[in-house]
Scaffold this active site. Structure first.
Site, short mmCIF file in Angstrom:
data_model
loop_
_atom_site.label_atom_id
_atom_site.label_comp_id
_atom_site.label_asym_id
_atom_site.label_seq_id
_atom_site.Cartn_x
_atom_site.Cartn_y
_atom_site.Cartn_z
NE ARG A 1 46.25 53.80 31.32
CZ ARG A 1 46.88 53.95 30.36
NH1 ARG A 1 46.11 53.25 29.18
NH2 ARG A 1 47.81 54.49 30.12
CB SER B 1 47.07 56.13 38.42
OG SER B 1 48.54 56.24 38.05
CD GLU C 1 44.49 53.11 36.31
OE1 GLU C 1 44.89 54.21 35.91
OE2 GLU C 1 45.31 52.26 36.35
C1 LIG Z 1 52.74 49.82 41.13
C2 LIG Z 1 51.72 50.07 40.18
C3 LIG Z 1 52.09 50.61 38.92
C4 LIG Z 1 51.07 50.61 37.91
N1 LIG Z 1 51.14 50.77 36.98
C5 LIG Z 1 50.28 51.09 35.83
C6 LIG Z 1 50.53 51.62 34.63
O1 LIG Z 1 51.51 52.29 34.16
N2 LIG Z 1 49.84 51.52 33.54
C7 LIG Z 1 48.50 50.77 33.76
O2 LIG Z 1 47.89 50.72 32.86
N3 LIG Z 1 48.19 50.32 34.83
C8 LIG Z 1 49.25 50.17 35.66
N4 LIG Z 1 48.72 49.55 37.12
C9 LIG Z 1 47.58 48.89 37.39
C10 LIG Z 1 47.58 47.47 37.00
O3 LIG Z 1 48.98 47.05 37.10
C11 LIG Z 1 47.23 47.08 35.58
O4 LIG Z 1 45.98 47.57 35.24
C12 LIG Z 1 47.38 45.55 35.31
O5 LIG Z 1 47.00 45.33 34.03
C13 LIG Z 1 46.38 44.72 36.48
O6 LIG Z 1 46.80 43.39 36.23
P1 LIG Z 1 46.33 42.30 37.50
O7 LIG Z 1 46.74 40.88 36.99
O8 LIG Z 1 46.86 42.81 38.57
O9 LIG Z 1 44.79 42.43 37.23
P2 LIG Z 1 43.68 42.50 38.58
O10 LIG Z 1 43.91 43.34 39.65
O11 LIG Z 1 43.89 41.00 39.10
O12 LIG Z 1 42.38 42.72 37.97
C14 LIG Z 1 41.94 43.89 37.17
C15 LIG Z 1 40.75 43.68 36.54
O13 LIG Z 1 40.69 42.84 35.45
C16 LIG Z 1 40.13 41.74 35.68
N5 LIG Z 1 40.86 40.51 35.16
C17 LIG Z 1 41.96 40.17 35.82
N6 LIG Z 1 42.42 39.12 34.98
C18 LIG Z 1 41.50 38.77 33.95
C19 LIG Z 1 41.25 37.98 32.95
N7 LIG Z 1 42.34 36.76 32.66
N8 LIG Z 1 40.12 37.78 32.18
C20 LIG Z 1 39.12 38.73 32.17
N9 LIG Z 1 39.30 39.62 33.36
C21 LIG Z 1 40.52 39.76 34.04
C22 LIG Z 1 39.65 41.64 37.04
O14 LIG Z 1 38.46 40.97 37.31
C23 LIG Z 1 39.55 43.15 37.20
O15 LIG Z 1 38.49 43.63 36.83
C24 LIG Z 1 49.58 49.90 38.23
C25 LIG Z 1 49.56 49.26 39.31
C26 LIG Z 1 50.64 49.13 40.47
C27 LIG Z 1 50.13 48.44 41.75
#
Ligand SMILES: Cc1cc2nc3c(=O)[nH]c(=O)nc-3n(C[C@H](O)[C@H](O)[C@H](O)COP(=O)(O)OP(=O)(O)OC[C@H]3O[C@@H](n4cnc5c(N)ncnc54)[C@H](O)[C@@H]3O)c2cc1C
Length: 351
Positions: free
Chosen positions: A164, A241, A337
């Site tokens: 992570r 999480s 996280e």
């Molecule tokens: C219901 C639920 C279940 C989840 N289950 C999991 C799981 O099983 N495993 C897991 O690992 N995570 C899980 N997550 C967390 C999350 O979904 C992941 O970390 C996901 O990859 C985040 O994607 P996002 O587009 O929403 O990122 P955002 O929340 O928009 O951004 C997260 C971070 O990444 C950066 N970022 C976003 N896009 C880019 C880009 N293109 N380039 C550079 N930086 C960028 C942002 O600045 C921020 O620091 C879960 C979340 C929820 C709500």
């Protein structure tokens, strides 16, 4: 037009106004976006968002540019008889990518089914679940380097993907991932390593069922455990999480395993205890009210949900309080996280 807010861009639906919002839908328009952002502002670096499912956005908002990656598209190129290089635009929903790969019988990311968010965000925390993670199949990314002011191609090793964690997380504000290329294989899924998934599939650990069956079983299991983002359910305002599974020493691992705490070894060989188990051990059970407007999900202690008039500061304080309670009662230090974005202070807070 109303000023955009971080609340409207994030799944917690918290966070204040954004000075300037740029949504990137066309990859060809990237140079234009760079010009629009202009010089790198050290005081308010660009905040990049995918679907906002892993951020805690400041109540004060962001006094600079927020870039939302909404680019879509998948291209596939055969590498050899078994391997296909799949290049995905940064804004493409990860769930859609996994469904596409399953339909194409391409193995390697099937256990990531149901993880919300954009594909470009997945390498940021080396997203993973059910024994699989981005680092298993990521070949390289193309990313804009705001520090150098140019496009870079970073092989997976240069992304420093860990449990992570990644270089992108360690260098906030420096990178925007534009595309991610995975090497997927025309084969059965990788061996199932996670017991609840094996149970869901009705197979033994080590079995290799077809990719689409594994992806469907992951979705079913996530649904049962409250791990899918359902905008209509009462627990919709969440980031999944809230704590990483904490690293523990060998002696701590023995001690905690003896009383029932699940301990696993991550892909770097680090022993990690279950953060959810530790929370329950100190009395935070599903449904536990942590603070005003913030409580543990009814189905899962490790997911904190927001209700009513909560603030981002209140959510962050709730995390701090939970972490403190676990540290006092167990000696184990929990680290959040989700990532803090926006104007928390001039220095990004270490939550
Ligand atoms: C219901 C639920 C279940 C989840 N289950 C999991 C799981 O099983 N495993 C897991 O690992 N995570 C899980 N997550 C967390 C999350 O979904 C992941 O970390 C996901 O990859 C985040 O994607 P996002 O587009 O929403 O990122 P955002 O929340 O928009 O951004 C997260 C971070 O990444 C950066 N970022 C976003 N896009 C880019 C880009 N293109 N380039 C550079 N930086 C960028 C942002 O600045 C921020 O620091 C879960 C979340 C929820 C709500």
């Amino acid at each position: 037009m109303a000023q955009p807010t971080l609340a409207s861009l994030t799944t917690l639906r918290l966070g204040g106004p954004v000075e300037r919002l740029l949504t990137i839908s066309d990859p060809v328009a990237w140079p234009e976006a760079v010009r629009a952002v202009g010089q790198r502002d050290e005081a308010a670096p660009v905040v990049v968002l995918g679907h906002g499912s892993n951020v805690i956005a400041a109540d004060a908002g962001h006094p600079g540019t927020v870039l939302v990656m909404n680019t879509r598209g998948i291209t596939a190129t055969r590498v050899d008889q078994e391997t296909v290089a799949v290049t995905v635009q940064g804004g493409h929903p990860l769930t859609d990518l996994v469904a596409w790969a399953a339909a194409e019988h391409l193995a390697g990311i099937e256990c990531l089914a149901g993880i919300p968010g954009a594909t470009g965000a997945a390498p940021v925390q080396n997203a993973g679940a059910y024994g699989q993670q981005v680092s298993d199949t990521l070949d390289h990314v193309t990313a804009w380097d705001w520090e150098m002011g140019r496009l870079r191609t970073l092989p997976a090793e240069a992304c420093r993907l860990r449990y992570r964690d990644s270089r992108f997380k360690a260098e906030p504000g420096r990178w925007t991932v534009l595309t991610a290329t995975f090497h997927l294989t025309h084969a059965q899924a990788a061996p199932v390593v996670y017991q609840p998934l094996a149970d869901e599939l009705g197979v033994r650990v080590g079995a290799r069922p077809p990719v689409a069956e594994v992806a469907a079983a992951v979705l079913a299991n996530r649904h049962r455990r409250g791990l899918l983002l359902d905008r209509h359910c009462p627990d919709a305002r969440q980031v999944g999480s809230v704590f990483l599974n904490p690293p523990v020493s060998a002696s701590q691992a023995v001690c905690w395993s003896a009383v029932g705490c699940p301990v696993h070894t991550d892909s770097d060989g680090q022993l990690r205890a279950s953060a959810g188990w530790l929370l329950e051990h100190v009395g935070c059970l599903p449904g536990h009210q942590v603070a005003e407007g913030v409580r543990c999900s009814d189905r899962r202690t490790l997911t904190l949900t927001v209700h009513g008039e909560a603030t981002a500061a209140g959510f962050r304080d709730a995390l701090t309080a939970l972490g403190e309670r676990v540290r006092e009662e167990t000696g184990v230090v929990l680290r959040p996280e989700p990532v803090a974005v926006g104007a928390w202070s001039t220095v990004q807070p270490r939550l």
